[in-house]
Write a protein that holds these residues in place. Structure first.
Motif, PDB file in Angstrom:
ATOM      1  N   MET A 169      26.371  23.311 -15.927  1.00 38.47           N
ATOM      2  CA  MET A 169      26.445  21.925 -16.097  1.00 38.47           C
ATOM      3  C   MET A 169      25.710  21.211 -17.182  1.00 38.47           C
ATOM      4  O   MET A 169      25.600  20.139 -17.338  1.00 38.47           O
ATOM      5  CB  MET A 169      25.934  21.118 -14.494  1.00 38.47           C
ATOM      6  CG  MET A 169      26.639  21.476 -13.404  1.00 38.47           C
ATOM      7  SD  MET A 169      26.758  20.166 -12.310  1.00 38.47           S
ATOM      8  CE  MET A 169      25.050  19.924 -12.177  1.00 38.47           C
ATOM      9  N   VAL A 215      18.712  22.082 -14.788  1.00 41.75           N
ATOM     10  CA  VAL A 215      19.603  20.625 -14.963  1.00 41.75           C
ATOM     11  C   VAL A 215      19.149  19.872 -13.719  1.00 41.75           C
ATOM     12  O   VAL A 215      19.148  20.352 -12.486  1.00 41.75           O
ATOM     13  CB  VAL A 215      21.188  21.303 -14.958  1.00 41.75           C
ATOM     14  CG1 VAL A 215      22.015  20.023 -14.364  1.00 41.75           C
ATOM     15  CG2 VAL A 215      21.348  21.537 -16.430  1.00 41.75           C
ATOM     16  N   LYS A 216      19.182  18.609 -14.204  1.00 42.84           N
ATOM     17  CA  LYS A 216      18.909  17.721 -13.002  1.00 42.84           C
ATOM     18  C   LYS A 216      20.209  16.986 -12.728  1.00 42.84           C
ATOM     19  O   LYS A 216      20.503  16.087 -13.552  1.00 42.84           O
ATOM     20  CB  LYS A 216      17.758  16.793 -13.130  1.00 42.84           C
ATOM     21  CG  LYS A 216      17.209  15.759 -12.074  1.00 42.84           C
ATOM     22  CD  LYS A 216      15.933  15.217 -12.726  1.00 42.84           C
ATOM     23  CE  LYS A 216      15.527  14.157 -11.762  1.00 42.84           C
ATOM     24  NZ  LYS A 216      15.962  13.839 -10.614  1.00 42.84           N
ATOM     25  N   HIS A 217      20.676  17.193 -11.369  1.00 42.80           N
ATOM     26  CA  HIS A 217      21.942  16.451 -11.011  1.00 42.80           C
ATOM     27  C   HIS A 217      21.705  14.956 -10.465  1.00 42.80           C
ATOM     28  O   HIS A 217      20.692  14.829  -9.984  1.00 42.80           O
ATOM     29  CB  HIS A 217      22.626  17.118  -9.590  1.00 42.80           C
ATOM     30  CG  HIS A 217      23.993  16.690  -9.523  1.00 42.80           C
ATOM     31  ND1 HIS A 217      24.064  15.683  -8.282  1.00 42.80           N
ATOM     32  CD2 HIS A 217      25.155  16.759 -10.201  1.00 42.80           C
ATOM     33  CE1 HIS A 217      25.226  15.362  -8.292  1.00 42.80           C
ATOM     34  NE2 HIS A 217      26.232  16.021  -9.343  1.00 42.80           N
ATOM     35  N   ASP A 218      22.407  13.841 -10.757  1.00 44.95           N
ATOM     36  CA  ASP A 218      22.065  12.805 -10.182  1.00 44.95           C
ATOM     37  C   ASP A 218      22.682  12.580  -8.719  1.00 44.95           C
ATOM     38  O   ASP A 218      23.238  13.507  -8.376  1.00 44.95           O
ATOM     39  CB  ASP A 218      22.588  11.551 -11.101  1.00 44.95           C
ATOM     40  CG  ASP A 218      23.981  11.577 -11.536  1.00 44.95           C
ATOM     41  OD1 ASP A 218      24.758  12.363 -10.871  1.00 44.95           O
ATOM     42  OD2 ASP A 218      24.621  11.043 -12.405  1.00 44.95           O
ATOM     43  N   ASN A 219      22.783  11.414  -8.310  1.00 47.42           N
ATOM     44  CA  ASN A 219      23.211  11.487  -6.761  1.00 47.42           C
ATOM     45  C   ASN A 219      24.487  10.860  -6.742  1.00 47.42           C
ATOM     46  O   ASN A 219      25.204  10.472  -5.809  1.00 47.42           O
ATOM     47  CB  ASN A 219      22.252  10.334  -6.024  1.00 47.42           C
ATOM     48  CG  ASN A 219      22.461   8.849  -6.563  1.00 47.42           C
ATOM     49  OD1 ASN A 219      22.893   8.502  -7.609  1.00 47.42           O
ATOM     50  ND2 ASN A 219      21.978   8.042  -5.735  1.00 47.42           N
ATOM     51  N   GLU A 220      25.534  11.212  -7.847  1.00 48.77           N
ATOM     52  CA  GLU A 220      26.789  10.615  -7.714  1.00 48.77           C
ATOM     53  C   GLU A 220      27.535  12.059  -7.481  1.00 48.77           C
ATOM     54  O   GLU A 220      27.404  12.936  -8.334  1.00 48.77           O
ATOM     55  CB  GLU A 220      27.133   9.883  -9.157  1.00 48.77           C
ATOM     56  CG  GLU A 220      26.891   8.594  -9.126  1.00 48.77           C
ATOM     57  CD  GLU A 220      27.870   7.851  -9.957  1.00 48.77           C
ATOM     58  OE1 GLU A 220      28.840   8.295 -10.395  1.00 48.77           O
ATOM     59  OE2 GLU A 220      27.041   6.917 -10.827  1.00 48.77           O
ATOM     60  N   TYR A 221      28.608  11.633  -6.927  1.00 47.99           N
ATOM     61  CA  TYR A 221      29.458  12.941  -6.591  1.00 47.99           C
ATOM     62  C   TYR A 221      31.039  12.250  -6.573  1.00 47.99           C
ATOM     63  O   TYR A 221      31.329  11.474  -5.604  1.00 47.99           O
ATOM     64  CB  TYR A 221      29.606  13.395  -4.922  1.00 47.99           C
ATOM     65  CG  TYR A 221      28.283  14.033  -4.993  1.00 47.99           C
ATOM     66  CD1 TYR A 221      28.012  15.457  -5.224  1.00 47.99           C
ATOM     67  CD2 TYR A 221      26.876  13.516  -4.522  1.00 47.99           C
ATOM     68  CE1 TYR A 221      26.722  16.129  -4.997  1.00 47.99           C
ATOM     69  CE2 TYR A 221      25.841  13.933  -4.220  1.00 47.99           C
ATOM     70  CZ  TYR A 221      25.823  15.375  -4.635  1.00 47.99           C
ATOM     71  OH  TYR A 221      24.597  15.994  -4.304  1.00 47.99           O
ATOM     72  N   ALA A 222      31.808  12.561  -7.767  1.00 45.37           N
ATOM     73  CA  ALA A 222      33.049  12.218  -7.833  1.00 45.37           C
ATOM     74  C   ALA A 222      34.048  13.172  -8.030  1.00 45.37           C
ATOM     75  O   ALA A 222      33.627  14.435  -8.181  1.00 45.37           O
ATOM     76  CB  ALA A 222      32.951  11.435  -9.373  1.00 45.37           C
ATOM     77  N   GLN A 272      13.979   8.680 -12.755  1.00 49.25           N
ATOM     78  CA  GLN A 272      13.085   8.067 -12.155  1.00 49.25           C
ATOM     79  C   GLN A 272      11.745   7.880 -12.927  1.00 49.25           C
ATOM     80  O   GLN A 272      10.742   7.675 -12.390  1.00 49.25           O
ATOM     81  CB  GLN A 272      12.605   8.898 -10.812  1.00 49.25           C
ATOM     82  CG  GLN A 272      13.823   9.455  -9.876  1.00 49.25           C
ATOM     83  CD  GLN A 272      13.239  10.493  -9.289  1.00 49.25           C
ATOM     84  OE1 GLN A 272      13.436  11.630  -9.957  1.00 49.25           O
ATOM     85  NE2 GLN A 272      13.035  10.615  -8.192  1.00 49.25           N
ATOM     86  N   GLU A 296      34.092  18.556  -7.061  1.00 46.88           N
ATOM     87  CA  GLU A 296      33.276  17.778  -7.842  1.00 46.88           C
ATOM     88  C   GLU A 296      33.684  17.762  -9.270  1.00 46.88           C
ATOM     89  O   GLU A 296      33.885  18.905  -9.823  1.00 46.88           O
ATOM     90  CB  GLU A 296      31.953  17.573  -7.563  1.00 46.88           C
ATOM     91  CG  GLU A 296      31.125  16.371  -7.637  1.00 46.88           C
ATOM     92  CD  GLU A 296      30.492  15.888  -8.868  1.00 46.88           C
ATOM     93  OE1 GLU A 296      30.249  14.900  -9.105  1.00 46.88           O
ATOM     94  OE2 GLU A 296      30.328  16.749  -9.805  1.00 46.88           O
ATOM     95  N   SER A 307      21.927  10.014  -1.875  1.00 47.49           N
ATOM     96  CA  SER A 307      23.400   9.472  -2.334  1.00 47.49           C
ATOM     97  C   SER A 307      23.820   8.235  -1.241  1.00 47.49           C
ATOM     98  O   SER A 307      22.890   8.293  -0.348  1.00 47.49           O
ATOM     99  CB  SER A 307      24.378  10.519  -2.281  1.00 47.49           C
ATOM    100  OG  SER A 307      24.174  11.517  -3.104  1.00 47.49           O
ATOM    101  N   THR A 328      27.933   6.131  -4.108  1.00 50.54           N
ATOM    102  CA  THR A 328      27.837   7.128  -5.117  1.00 50.54           C
ATOM    103  C   THR A 328      28.511   8.305  -4.862  1.00 50.54           C
ATOM    104  O   THR A 328      28.585   9.276  -5.517  1.00 50.54           O
ATOM    105  CB  THR A 328      26.484   7.378  -5.270  1.00 50.54           C
ATOM    106  OG1 THR A 328      25.967   8.022  -4.157  1.00 50.54           O
ATOM    107  CG2 THR A 328      25.629   6.194  -5.937  1.00 50.54           C
ATOM    108  N   GLY A 387      29.940  21.511 -19.318  1.00 46.73           N
ATOM    109  CA  GLY A 387      29.255  20.940 -18.425  1.00 46.73           C
ATOM    110  C   GLY A 387      29.966  21.073 -17.056  1.00 46.73           C
ATOM    111  O   GLY A 387      29.531  20.058 -16.010  1.00 46.73           O
TER     112      GLY A 387
END
Lengths: 154, 237, 50
Positions: free
Chosen positions: A97, A123-130, A148, B32, B173, B177, C9
């Protein structure tokens, strides 16, 4: 003291201990001592202290900064917190990623030539899942939230 | 079936929901955009996380009830909830590692979320070990209830630590989000895991209660322990 | 798989991890249910013998 009374006192003490510890951790500013990773600004501010020390550095991969060395072993990129950035030389295969604008945490040390050297790139994932196809928002300010930095600001 | 207890019905409903939710999560929900297929782990990992913390919160409540009333019933339910929490917590940790490797690039790191979760699993395992070492029922009930109450502090810490401290693990989440197509299987599996957990707690409590009953029967000195000489019929007469 | 021109990515493949995660979940839940059943039977049988 009756048996039941004794038990209730013990319960009360236990609950107070439990709640006290939680309140201390929530409000006591322990975040300053418990820094999982440094921001680029903090790392730069620490100057020579960072050289040779084992450190975690966190931030976003600066767009346009990724370079792969011809030997294929070293990956160079800059980590930014929006204010300052640190140049990173990673001698490791990056997670799939890894890309521009994503949060990373790198573990390693600052070299005297100004490069942060790492062999552990996370890798630091954010809290978005799309779902696929959703427009990418490369708004650095928005992406920076995942790091943060303000929540645990020193 | 001779008797279908209420907890068996809840357990069956939980199992069915887990199958349905997982099917949707694995085959109907979209991948995802960055994580691809790996994101499907969310539909088991997140429910396991929620319910493990919920069950341990229940254990905290049962511990207080046990101290308040001194009744073995609450001691048994507290044990059931603690053990279920440990099982789900251990499962949660392994699921997390499997998800971490492809996304973060590492199986494990000592970030605050992972560390507090590990502490949670180890501490409540310790409570169960403690119980097995204390033979006297009332003392065992008191000690393990106090341990659960004090050690519970780590559970809200597991939940909130990602908001309070910098961590590798992302913050919670929310429906805003997460894509709406991903929310349905997540919700189904969350309820599935809740029902399965209730079933586990009910079964484990029943077991503990049976053990406690056995103890209290064995405890009065009317009956000598098996294998010892019974001096009830003197030979010389 | 690595040679393919994957978009930057994005995790390609990854079903192995998904299967592993779901399998472990199923195994742990089933194993715990089975262990509980066995322990309950033993204890309650012992109780009936009295």
């Amino acid at each position: 003291m009756s048996e039941r009374r004794r038990r209730l006192v013990i319960t009360l003490v236990a609950v107070l201990v439990s709640g006290g510890v939680l309140a201390y951790l929530a409000l006591g500013g322990i975040g300053e001592n418990l820094v999982y990773y440094w921001s680029p600004s903090e790392l730069n501010a620490s100057g020579d202290q960072a050289i040779g020390a084992s450190i975690r550095l966190g931030g976003l991969v600066e767009p346009g900064s990724i370079e792969r060395e011809p030997d294929g072993l070293t990956l160079r990129f800059a980590v930014t917190d929006g204010e300052e950035s640190v140049r990173v030389a990673a001698k490791t295969v990056p997670p799939a990623m890894f890309r521009e604008g994503i949060g990373v945490v790198v573990e390693g040390t600052m070299r005297s030539d100004g490069w942060f050297e790492t062999r552990r790139l996370m890798v630091k994932h954010d809290n978005e899942y799309a779902a696929p196809g959703k427009d990418e928002d490369l708004d650095i300010k928005e992406l920076m939230k995942s790091m943060q930095f303000d929540e645990s600001a020193t | 079936m001779k008797r279908l207890r209420w907890d068996a019905i809840i357990g069956l409903v939980g199992l069915l929901m887990l199958l349905v939710g997982s099917y949707i999560g694995l085959f109907a929900a979209p991948p995802e955009r960055h994580m691809g297929e790996v994101q499907r782990l969310m539909y088991v990992h997140v429910p396991t996380a929620w319910i493990s913390m919920l069950v341990l919160t229940a254990a905290f409540g049962f511990a207080i009830a046990s101290m308040w009333t001194g009744r073995p019933k609450w001691d048994a339910v507290m044990t059931g909830a603690t053990e279920t929490g440990v099982v789900l917590g251990a499962l949660l940790t392994v699921q997390g590692m499997i998800w971490a490797k492809p996304t973060w690039g590492v199986w494990w790191d000592w970030d605050v979320r992972l560390t507090t979760t590990l502490i949670m699993v180890l501490f409540f395992t310790g409570v169960l070990v403690l119980r097995s070492y204390v033979a006297e029922p009332e003392r065992r009930a008191t000690w393990s209830a106090v341990a659960v109450i004090v050690g519970y502090v780590d559970v809200p810490l597991v939940y909130f630590c990602v908001r309070w401290f910098r961590s590798l693990h992302q913050v919670q989440s929310s429906p805003e989000t997460v894509a709406s197509t991903m929310i349905t299987p997540l919700r189904i599996n969350a309820f599935a895991m809740l029902f399965l957990a209730i079933w586990f707690v009910a079964r484990r409590s029943r077991l503990e209660l049976a053990r406690l009953r056995r103890e209290s029967v064995a405890l009065p000195p009317r009956r000598a322990p098996r294998g010892t000489a019974v001096p009830e019929a003197p030979q010389e007469g | 798989m690595n040679e393919m021109a994957m978009p930057e990515g994005v995790i390609g493949g990854g079903w192995t991890y998904v299967i592993a995660g779901y399998a472990i979940t199923a195994i742990v839940l089933a194993a715990y249910a089975w262990i509980l059943r066995r322990r309950l039977r033993r204890t309650e049988n012992a109780e009936d013998e009295r």
